[in-house]
Write an enzyme that holds these catalytic residues in place. Structure first.
Site, PDB file in Angstrom:
ATOM      1  N   HIS A 759       0.821  -1.204   0.000  1.00 26.18           N
ATOM      2  CA  HIS A 759       0.000   0.000   0.000  1.00 26.18           C
ATOM      3  C   HIS A 759       0.862   1.264   0.000  1.00 26.18           C
ATOM      4  CE1 HIS A 759      -3.479   2.525   1.068  1.00 26.18           C
ATOM      5  NE2 HIS A 759      -2.663   3.156   1.903  1.00 26.18           N
ATOM      6  N   HIS A 774       3.139   5.996  -1.655  1.00 24.79           N
ATOM      7  CA  HIS A 774       3.982   7.009  -1.013  1.00 24.79           C
ATOM      8  C   HIS A 774       5.471   6.700  -1.188  1.00 24.79           C
ATOM      9  CE1 HIS A 774       0.319   8.510   0.820  1.00 24.79           C
ATOM     10  NE2 HIS A 774       0.058   7.296   1.265  1.00 24.79           N
ATOM     11  N   LYS A 816      -5.493  10.902  -7.956  1.00 24.60           N
ATOM     12  CA  LYS A 816      -5.518  11.044  -6.504  1.00 24.60           C
ATOM     13  C   LYS A 816      -5.267  12.507  -6.175  1.00 24.60           C
ATOM     14  CE  LYS A 816      -3.712   9.142  -2.175  1.00 24.60           C
ATOM     15  NZ  LYS A 816      -2.742   8.212  -1.537  1.00 24.60           N
TER      16      LYS A 816
END
Length: 878
Positions: A759, A774, A816
């Site tokens: 993730h 990230h 996003k």
């Protein structure tokens, strides 16, 4: 009352500064929270030990199981069956827990009423167990701050802890409901469904609305599939249905499903309204405000600041709304929603408290959070005083036992009001006494003249009910009960609790030599299983004040002896407790008692050898050192930041890539190369089940070994060990990292298709949206492959070697609105600071420093799945 005087003396020596210091310590510790819940629940139990008619079936059933065991014909429910039958499974469980302690009590020849305390304590422990587990789950899901405030909010309120040890049908279901909440928040759907099925089919059918709404939410968000729900629910439903039918048919001596008959009576026949009705919105404007106190004002604040509480609050509110369609309403019917609503209030308090250092206004808001607890405690203490004066039946029988010795040949008749307000079989202390509750006997009748004593309802000694006894009986005592509340501006607080006579103890002056009690053998009329009220006027009063504690009949217990009887039989404690002019003093002592419970625990904890608390300063010092020692960070990366943009903007304000140049050997380091080996092990779609092969497991091991071999992760590990947050054994710590970072879990749809590392470092696709993402290495590779479109940045923070960039992103056409990456840092620096923050500041911003001392933060989120805690997300921010 000597203990109260001692508590009052302790309270005087607690300075405001010391309380603030203790409160700061309290918010950083956890083990004393468990004891705080236990101690405060015990205060409620000991102040109000007696029970009322709503609790009579379960209490009498527990008594009969403990004392009559298999002699069913001696059981109380065969004589007083109630309007609808109730299950024996709850009383059976409580009896099993209490039985060893009751047995010891009998061996030690303690009075029988000691067993009442033991039984209620056993029931309270049964509820506290899942409540404490729920508190731990809240800590893992919403953070320690919310968890701690949840306990503080709960103990400051009156009704939940007051009901917690009361043998109501609703309380019997409460442990299963709390366990259901616990498993729901931990995404343990099988156990959630099992607990829900037991609570609904055995105890309270209306819970199908509340727990069904929660289940519907899980189905709609695809965290749980319909096929799995049916697969689990059907066998468990049949199992619990068979269990209740089998057990209860034995005890009731007929084929029976108790909750089925209750649902038929209340829903199909709609007869619950026979016991009083309330307006449709009564739960919202009366019950919930009284149950939550001043915490209600913080409920919307918590929903605003913490959107993760919405799935908890909305099912609770919709349940109350749906249940409002039934005309008969009592607060205890919705007691299950109070913990869910309190979580939202606790989230608000936690946010206000965390922001207290940001300025004067924030400090004032933090004081509001503390002040609302004080206001709740004052209200709780006041309600406890009223409640203590609400059990005249129990007080009357207690007084009669003090007046007449064990050897006396006493036969006492107990009228309806006395039986409804505190008298139970646990109060029948002497085997040679006769206790009778035969109903519909005419005052002054020949049957009543057979008894040596009568406990009779009357408003005064000249009351109509006492006139038939003027010649045959003498009044030996009367018990006063709660009458009303009156304002008094000459006193502090400016509220007075007024009492009035409600029960009289009469003694027969002409007792027959051979009394005939054959009339007691006939069956008695039934009592209501839900609520039994003598008159329409009391219906009105009960529904506005609610049927338990201070919210019940206009009667309860003060005992005084008539002047003609000579010496008083009431102890000094009872006089102090029920004297109207000392009600204010008792209120203040109860406030002191609650405060002393908190402060005493804090003093013990402060003197104990505990693990050190992780301070912000320590986190900043550690993170700066880790950045300085990050030898695997990539030097020489050139970024082309171009134009700034805003969150939500899809306009491409950066026509060129973010990365202008990256050194050729940038990815040759041991930890980066080990991370790159994992990139092809994952499916980007988080709704696809990940299949882990033996080769992929070997690559996972190589990555963890490479990370743990660095100075950065070793320093982080040593720091966590010094704070008691990690095991010193490196092999154990490695397996822990494997669980929280590489362990597979479900983000929705019932699919184990996600992990913390995937993730955060790689990013995931969830339908038409980007989840996580990230990692700067993945960003660079995707940009080189033409899959990532850099749109511009919102903020950039230089930390020395590395930089934190906040920006929107477009990945494979998916958008996003805001994300953040830390460019140039090694995998171990990101994994190290994220792990430290995950353990030291879960679900909160963790203050850090870069190598050059520039402040920034790391936000972490925990994720509960199958009873384990994983890294749900972690990313740099400011």
């Amino acid at each position: 009352m000597h203990i109260c005087r001692h508590e009052e003396a302790l309270f005087i020596h607690i300075t405001p500064l010391r309380i603030c210091a203790y409160f700061e310590l309290f918010c950083r510790r956890s083990c004393e929270m468990d004891w705080l819940l236990v101690l405060c629940s015990l205060v409620h139990l000991f102040v109000c030990p007696f029970t009322k008619v709503e609790e009579s079936f379960n209490l009498q059933a527990i008594h009969d199981i403990l004392y009559h065991q298999t002699d069913i014909q001696e059981y109380d429910h065969l004589e007083f069956p109630g309007v609808v039958p109730r299950t024996f499974l709850g009383p059976l469980v409580v009896s099993v827990i209490a039985a060893p302690f009751v047995a010891v009590s009998r061996v030690l020849e303690f009075p029988k009423d000691v067993s009442l305390y033991l039984v209620r304590f056993a029931l309270g422990a049964l509820v506290l167990w899942p409540l404490l587990k729920l508190q731990k789950r809240i800590k893992g899901t919403l953070g320690k701050g919310t968890s701690d405030w949840f306990v503080l909010v709960t103990v400051s309120q009156f009704h939940f802890l007051f009901y917690l040890s009361r043998p109501l049908p609703n309380t019997m279901a409460l442990p299963l409901v709390l366990f259901a909440y616990y498993y729901w928040l931990g995404q343990q759907h099988g156990k959630f469904i099992a607990c829900s099925a037991a609570a609904i089919l055995i105890f309270r059918g209306e819970l199908a609305i509340l727990l069904g709404l929660i289940l519907l939410g899980e189905l709609l968000t695809r965290r749980l599939s319909l096929s799995k729900t049916v697969f689990i629910a059907v066998p468990f439903g049949l199992l619990f249905l068979f269990l209740t039918v089998f057990v209860d048919s034995f005890f009731w001596q007929r084929l029976l499903w108790p909750e089925g008959e209750v649902l038929w009576y209340n829903v199909v026949l709609n007869k619950s309204g026979d016991w009083g009705t309330s307006p449709f919105l009564w739960y919202f404007y009366s019950a919930i405000p009284r149950a939550m106190g001043t915490s209600l004002a913080l409920l919307p604040v918590g929903m605003f600041f913490e959107r993760r509480v919405w799935p908890l609050v909305l099912p609770a509110l919709f349940f109350v709304l749906a249940y409002s369609f039934l005309p008969h309403k009592e607060l205890r019917f919705i007691i299950y929603v109070i913990p869910l609503l309190n979580i939202a209030a606790a989230a608000a308090c936690s946010r206000l408290w965390e922001n207290r250092t940001k300025g004067k206004w924030f400090a004032l808001l933090a004081l509001v959070a503390i002040g609302h607890l004080v206001a709740n405690l004052v209200l709780t203490s006041f309600l406890l005083v009223v409640s203590r004066a609400n059990y005249p039946g129990g007080e009357a029988l207690f007084l009669l036992h003090k007046m007449e010795g064990r050897e006396a040949n006493v036969t006492v008749h107990i009228d309806v009001l006395a039986a409804q307000t505190g008298i139970s079989r646990f109060g029948h202390l002497h085997n040679n006494w006769m206790y009778d509750k035969t109903e519909n006997l005419k005052p002054g009748s020949l049957e009543l003249r057979m008894f040596s004593h009568l406990i009779v309802e009357a408003k005064s000694k000249h009351g109509y009910n006492l006139r038939p006894y003027a010649e045959t009986h003498e009044i030996v005592a009367h018990i006063e009960g709660f009458s009303h509340i009156r304002s008094s501006y000459n006193h502090f607080p400016p509220i007075r609790i007024k009492t009035k006579p409600c029960l009289f103890i009469l003694k027969n002056k002409y007792l027959p030599k051979e009394p005939d009690f054959s009339f007691t053998l006939r069956k008695h009329p039934v009592e209501s299983a839900e609520v039994l009220l003598p008159s329409a006027a009391e219906f009105e009063n009960r529904n506005h004040l609610d049927g338990e504690g201070p919210d019940a009949f206009n009667s309860a217990g003060k005992a005084t002896i008539n002047e003609a009887t000579g010496p008083t039989f009431i102890s000094q404690d009872h006089q102090l407790l029920f004297k109207g002019e000392l009600q204010t003093k008792l209120t203040m002592k109860l406030v002191a008692l609650f405060t002393v419970c908190i402060v005493t625990i804090l003093q013990v904890e402060a003197n104990a050898v505990e693990r050190a608390t992780v301070t912000d300063a320590e986190l900043k010092a550690l993170s700066q050192q880790l950045h300085i020692d990050d030898v695997n960070a990539v030097q020489g990366i050139v970024l082309n930041m171009q134009s700034t943009t805003t969150s939500g903007s899809t306009t491409d304000r950066a026509p060129m890539p973010l990365f202008s140049s990256v050194p050729a050997d940038a990815f040759s380091g041991p930890t980066i190369s080990a991370l790159l080996a994992l990139f092809d092990n994952y499916d980007e779609n988080c709704k696809v089940t990940e299949v882990v092969t033996a080769g992929e497991t070997a690559e996972d091991n190589a990555f963890l070994d490479a990370i743990l071999d660095t100075s950065v992760m070793q320093q982080a590990h040593q720091f966590l060990v010094s704070k008691g947050l990690a095991n010193a054994d490196i092999a154990v710590f490695k397996e822990y990292l494997r669980q929280i970072w590489l362990g597979q879990y479900n983000r929705g749809g019932g699919i184990q298709g996600s992990s913390g590392l995937e993730h955060i470092f790689l990013g995931e696709k969830d339908g038409n949206s980007i989840s996580g993402y990230h990692g700067w290495i993945k960003f660079y590779r995707d940009e080189q492959a033409g899959r990532m479109n850099y749109l511009g940045y919102m903020k950039k923070i230089d930390l020395g070697v590395s930089s934190v960039i906040e920006m929107p992103m477009n990945w494979d056409g998916l958008y996003k609105s805001i994300s953040s990456i830390s460019v140039s840092g090694s995998p171990e620096i990101e994994l190290a600071v994220a792990t430290v923050c995950f353990l030291a500041r879960p679900n909160a911003k963790c203050p850090l420093l870069g190598a050059d001392g520039t402040p920034y933060a790391y936000q972490t989120y925990t994720l509960q799945y199958n009873g384990k805690t994983y890294v749900g997300s972690a990313y740099p921010t400011y």
